[in-house]
Enzyme design. Sequence first.
Site, PDB file in Angstrom:
ATOM      1  N   ALA A   1       0.818  -1.209   0.000  1.00 32.53           N
ATOM      2  CA  ALA A   1       0.000   0.000   0.000  1.00 32.53           C
ATOM      3  C   ALA A   1       0.854   1.263   0.000  1.00 32.53           C
ATOM      4  O   ALA A   1       1.864   1.365   0.713  1.00 32.53           O
ATOM      5  CB  ALA A   1      -0.925   0.005   1.206  1.00 32.53           C
ATOM      6  N   ASP A   2       0.410   2.238  -0.789  1.00 31.09           N
ATOM      7  CA  ASP A   2       1.024   3.571  -0.782  1.00 31.09           C
ATOM      8  C   ASP A   2       0.135   4.568  -0.060  1.00 31.09           C
ATOM      9  O   ASP A   2       0.491   5.737   0.068  1.00 31.09           O
ATOM     10  CB  ASP A   2       1.266   4.042  -2.221  1.00 31.09           C
ATOM     11  CG  ASP A   2      -0.007   4.113  -3.040  1.00 31.09           C
ATOM     12  OD1 ASP A   2      -0.549   5.214  -3.187  1.00 31.09           O
ATOM     13  OD2 ASP A   2      -0.468   3.068  -3.526  1.00 31.09           O
TER      14      ASP A   2
ATOM     15  N   GLU B   1       4.106   0.152 -10.529  1.00 31.38           N
ATOM     16  CA  GLU B   1       4.646   1.383  -9.967  1.00 31.38           C
ATOM     17  C   GLU B   1       5.688   1.006  -8.918  1.00 31.38           C
ATOM     18  O   GLU B   1       5.464   0.127  -8.086  1.00 31.38           O
ATOM     19  CB  GLU B   1       3.545   2.225  -9.315  1.00 31.38           C
ATOM     20  CG  GLU B   1       2.636   2.908 -10.315  1.00 31.38           C
ATOM     21  CD  GLU B   1       1.642   3.843  -9.650  1.00 31.38           C
ATOM     22  OE1 GLU B   1       1.609   3.886  -8.397  1.00 31.38           O
ATOM     23  OE2 GLU B   1       0.904   4.528 -10.372  1.00 31.38           O
TER      24      GLU B   1
END
Length: 437
Positions: A279-280, A333
Amino acid sequence: MRRVDIRGDLTVFGQMGEYASGGYLANSRVTGTLQTGSQQQWYSRNSEVGRWDGGVWNMVFSGVVGAPATDFGPLAAGGVGNKTTLDATPVSRETPFLYRAASGGLEIFVPNAKRDSVGVDWSTSADAGTSIPMSDVYVAQAGRDTAQTINSQLARGKNLILTPGVYALDKPIAVKRSGTVVLGLGYASLTPTRGNAALEIADVTGVKVAGITVDAGVPESDVLVQVGPRNAHKSDAADPTTLSDVFVRVGGPWAGQAVTSIEVNSDDVLLDHIWAWRADHGTGVAWDSNTGTHGVVVNGDDVTATGLFVEHYQGTQVQWNGERGTTVFYQSELPYDVPSQAAWSDGARAGYASYRVADDVRTHTAYGLGVYAFFNQGVDIREAAGIQTPSGPGITFRSMTSVFLNGSGGIEHVVNDVGAPAVGSFASPQVVAYPAP
């Protein structure tokens, strides 16, 4: 989207100017125009479209009737293209689903695997797959069922439906019978509570897992989903163990830690629409909090991935050690929150490659790969290359891009030492083929 019939046009982005991050379409028909707008990347397979319109960096099609022609790379009229089209999908299987059988009762239909397939297949006939009566299925409920109750039903030869909810598991769900179906409804969430895996598949063949989310917990798990033990040797190319719509989150809904999210040790495995995400944003999110090294590690041979989304892990996002692997569409990403170059370096190499094929692998094929950088800590973080791979007659990569989304730093090369830097102003260098023909 899967198994939908759109009789007209379909728009898959916000029409008020919002950005759109990408998606997946399979076994579906759109008779009109499918408009993607600002989608950064998209994968469509085994579908039919009247017309395709839009896309930004990495649009991939396999086995799609009406798909646009490949234009990835420089265009004769100037500018660059973004589309890569394969006439057929190398290995495919549609997800198991509940349906109303001719008898009037509910059954699970399990489609057969296919090779070099094209177009939609909505059949429930005997030559298209197998039907499982509900008498052979255990329907689990969150809050009622534990790992022990679920495993006892699997040991009795039952298949498994996981109804919506969060399943706290003090031991893995253990699939030990060939051909077992594990079907999640509403993306049932499996969460380990003692540093265990959430799901372990034994050294067996033809298991089908679809529609589940795995959320890491604490303490740290070594692996969350394991397909075959480390010494797995059983496989069936005609009936590959298949993971479809399997999502993994490390952090986000709550604090979680896991070294590897998905580990594939068995041969002849199909990964269809996988999203592995450190998670970002959300709960428990920080460089030293929701730790995760790898999203997907492939040790088995003859593994195929169709639609592989892996993001923000702190080591290699995908580590491919098996022979004769194939990937059709990859989106990744890099971690946003890298605090320093020293904290994110693979030995003397700047950063970790997102997609890495082991140095001793001799045969590997991949189409349509995009690696994106957004280092948001105000530090000049660099990655030497988004893709790291050996080269040779058995290695084939087609349509690769690195993209600078925002922040600082960037990616120095697209693949190994080939490709311009992706640094600043939405730079998106492309490499059409590696090794170069």
